[in-house]
Design a protein around this motif. Structure first.
Motif, PDB file in Angstrom:
ATOM      1  N   THR A  11      28.156 -47.219 147.023  1.00  0.00           N
ATOM      2  CA  THR A  11      27.389 -46.274 147.851  1.00  0.00           C
ATOM      3  C   THR A  11      25.996 -46.156 147.221  1.00  0.00           C
ATOM      4  N   LEU A  50      19.670 -44.465 147.241  1.00  0.00           N
ATOM      5  CA  LEU A  50      18.315 -44.829 146.816  1.00  0.00           C
ATOM      6  C   LEU A  50      18.319 -45.479 145.433  1.00  0.00           C
ATOM      7  N   ASP A 110      21.365 -44.221 140.441  1.00  0.00           N
ATOM      8  CA  ASP A 110      22.501 -44.409 139.525  1.00  0.00           C
ATOM      9  C   ASP A 110      22.621 -45.890 139.165  1.00  0.00           C
ATOM     10  N   GLU A 121      24.992 -51.114 150.445  1.00  0.00           N
ATOM     11  CA  GLU A 121      24.457 -50.010 151.263  1.00  0.00           C
ATOM     12  C   GLU A 121      24.584 -50.424 152.725  1.00  0.00           C
ATOM     13  N   ASP A 159      29.120 -52.697 154.711  1.00  0.00           N
ATOM     14  CA  ASP A 159      30.030 -51.561 154.595  1.00  0.00           C
ATOM     15  C   ASP A 159      30.967 -51.890 153.440  1.00  0.00           C
ATOM     16  N   ALA A 160      30.993 -51.008 152.449  1.00  0.00           N
ATOM     17  CA  ALA A 160      31.739 -51.305 151.226  1.00  0.00           C
ATOM     18  C   ALA A 160      33.218 -51.539 151.500  1.00  0.00           C
ATOM     19  N   ASP A 206      29.553 -42.742 144.821  1.00  0.00           N
ATOM     20  CA  ASP A 206      28.864 -41.437 144.831  1.00  0.00           C
ATOM     21  C   ASP A 206      28.786 -40.981 146.271  1.00  0.00           C
ATOM     22  N   VAL A 225      31.615 -40.456 156.044  1.00  0.00           N
ATOM     23  CA  VAL A 225      30.965 -40.926 154.837  1.00  0.00           C
ATOM     24  C   VAL A 225      31.926 -41.613 153.884  1.00  0.00           C
TER      25      VAL A 225
HETATM   26  C1  LIG Z   1      24.777 -39.799 148.054  1.00  0.00           C
HETATM   27  S1  LIG Z   1      24.188 -41.407 148.510  1.00  0.00           S
HETATM   28  C2  LIG Z   1      24.250 -42.248 146.954  1.00  0.00           C
HETATM   29  C3  LIG Z   1      23.103 -41.924 146.027  1.00  0.00           C
HETATM   30  C4  LIG Z   1      23.002 -42.886 144.867  1.00  0.00           C
HETATM   31  N1  LIG Z   1      24.106 -42.755 143.934  1.00  0.00           N
HETATM   32  C5  LIG Z   1      21.676 -42.737 144.132  1.00  0.00           C
HETATM   33  O1  LIG Z   1      21.696 -42.580 142.901  1.00  0.00           O
HETATM   34  O2  LIG Z   1      20.615 -42.825 144.799  1.00  0.00           O
HETATM   35  C6  LIG Z   1      25.503 -42.187 149.384  1.00  0.00           C
HETATM   36  C7  LIG Z   1      25.108 -43.506 150.055  1.00  0.00           C
HETATM   37  O3  LIG Z   1      26.306 -44.235 150.320  1.00  0.00           O
HETATM   38  C8  LIG Z   1      26.131 -44.924 151.540  1.00  0.00           C
HETATM   39  N2  LIG Z   1      27.481 -45.204 152.050  1.00  0.00           N
HETATM   40  C9  LIG Z   1      28.423 -44.307 152.440  1.00  0.00           C
HETATM   41  N3  LIG Z   1      29.551 -44.944 152.814  1.00  0.00           N
HETATM   42  C10 LIG Z   1      29.309 -46.287 152.653  1.00  0.00           C
HETATM   43  C11 LIG Z   1      30.089 -47.467 152.872  1.00  0.00           C
HETATM   44  N4  LIG Z   1      31.339 -47.393 153.366  1.00  0.00           N
HETATM   45  N5  LIG Z   1      29.538 -48.670 152.574  1.00  0.00           N
HETATM   46  C12 LIG Z   1      28.268 -48.763 152.085  1.00  0.00           C
HETATM   47  N6  LIG Z   1      27.476 -47.678 151.882  1.00  0.00           N
HETATM   48  C13 LIG Z   1      27.990 -46.464 152.163  1.00  0.00           C
HETATM   49  C14 LIG Z   1      25.338 -43.985 152.396  1.00  0.00           C
HETATM   50  O4  LIG Z   1      24.658 -44.697 153.429  1.00  0.00           O
HETATM   51  C15 LIG Z   1      24.382 -43.376 151.377  1.00  0.00           C
HETATM   52  O5  LIG Z   1      23.176 -44.087 151.334  1.00  0.00           O
END
Ligand SMILES: C[S@@+](CC[C@H](N)C(=O)[O-])C[C@H]1O[C@@H](n2cnc3c(N)ncnc32)[C@H](O)[C@@H]1O
Length: 251
Positions: A97, A100, A103, A118, A155-156, A171, A199
């Motif tokens: 996830t 930006l 992490d 992402e 998509d993860a 995250d 999410v």
């Molecule tokens: C809270 S943010 C993560 C912030 C990140 N850890 C950072 O340090 O910037 C969660 C991200 O996960 C992505 N996301 C959520 N589910 C996902 C999935 N199944 N596959 C890929 N990305 C996903 C969302 O689009 C979002 O951009």
């Protein structure tokens, strides 16, 4: 100077179009109800929000001061310990996830090879721009760290199916509690773009099936663990904690 014509209300679009034609200017159509513009500036790609609660422009910039403070041994050490830095050599981590990428940047700075996943197209584009700029940075530290980051738009849950990796880091989005403007901007972005209900479903299971060594989940300090299975151990921090799952222990 290039001037484009736009309308601030959908009902004015036809009039704006006529005005643009009359004056020989370009028309920015479909902008009237846009909440944000993805703008290519000479320096970077940024998301410039419109409207009354919009924060300033959002971009990924790994040369910014804040990340310098998060360097080795700083308050992110728990993240390194959670993924097993120091326990294993040359760890590869899938940040499933990526968001930006902060992490991921910290993990890459700790020496991990990081694959960033992402799925949200706009977040992906901002992150790709930030990583590419970081890799070309004149700051050798930033350039070297960014070389250890590989971004994939996916998509993860799909990407992880059938994959075999060392560590998966997750995250999920959670409401902003911290005060810094930066966090608020990011949270604003995620809240605008993402569907909260969708999410996280299925991601922990996909991560546990793919990871050989660990799955690490970032949680707000006092929030319950994700899913039904209890983590093997937790690394607490002031505002967040890391829940560590050991896949070999079985689901
Ligand atoms: C809270 S943010 C993560 C912030 C990140 N850890 C950072 O340090 O910037 C969660 C991200 O996960 C992505 N996301 C959520 N589910 C996902 C999935 N199944 N596959 C890929 N990305 C996903 C969302 O689009 C979002 O951009």
């Amino acid at each position: 100077m290039t001037i484009a014509v736009t309308a601030s209300q959908p009902g004015q679009l036809a009039a704006a179009s006529a005005l643009a034609a009359e004056l020989g200017l370009p028309l920015l159509d479909q902008v009237a109800d846009a909440r944000a513009l993805l703008a290519l500036t000479p320096e970077r790609l940024e998301l410039a929000a419109t409207g009354p609660d919009a924060p300033g422009a959002i971009a990924v910039d790994f040369t910014a001061g804040a990340l310098r403070h998060r360097r080795r041994g700083g308050h992110n050490e728990p993240l390194g310990r959670a993924v097993g830095v120091g326990k294993w050599q040359d760890i590869s981590v899938v940040d499933a996830t990526a968001g930006l990428g902060r992490d991921s940047f910290v993990l890459a700075d700790l020496g991990c090879q990081v694959t960033l996943l992402e799925r949200e197209p706009v977040v992906f584009a901002l992150l790709r721009d930030g990583i590419e700029r970081g890799q070309r940075s004149e700051d050798p530290w930033v350039a070297e760290v960014c070389q250890r980051m590989t971004l994939v738009r996916a998509d993860a849950r799909e990407w992880l199916a059938g994959a075999a990796v060392d560590v998966v880091y997750l995250d999920p989005m959670f409401p902003a509690r911290r005060k810094s403007a930066r966090v608020k901007k990011d949270m604003w972005l995620f809240q605008q773009l993402l569907e909260p209900a969708d999410v996280f479903g299925g991601l922990l299971e996909a991560a546990l099936a793919a990871a050989g060594k660990r799955v690490v989940v970032k949680r707000p300090a006092k929030a319950p663990a994700l899913g039904e299975r209890a983590p093997a151990f937790q690394l607490p921090g002031k505002t967040v904690r890391f829940d560590v799952y050991l896949p070999e222990a079985g689901i």
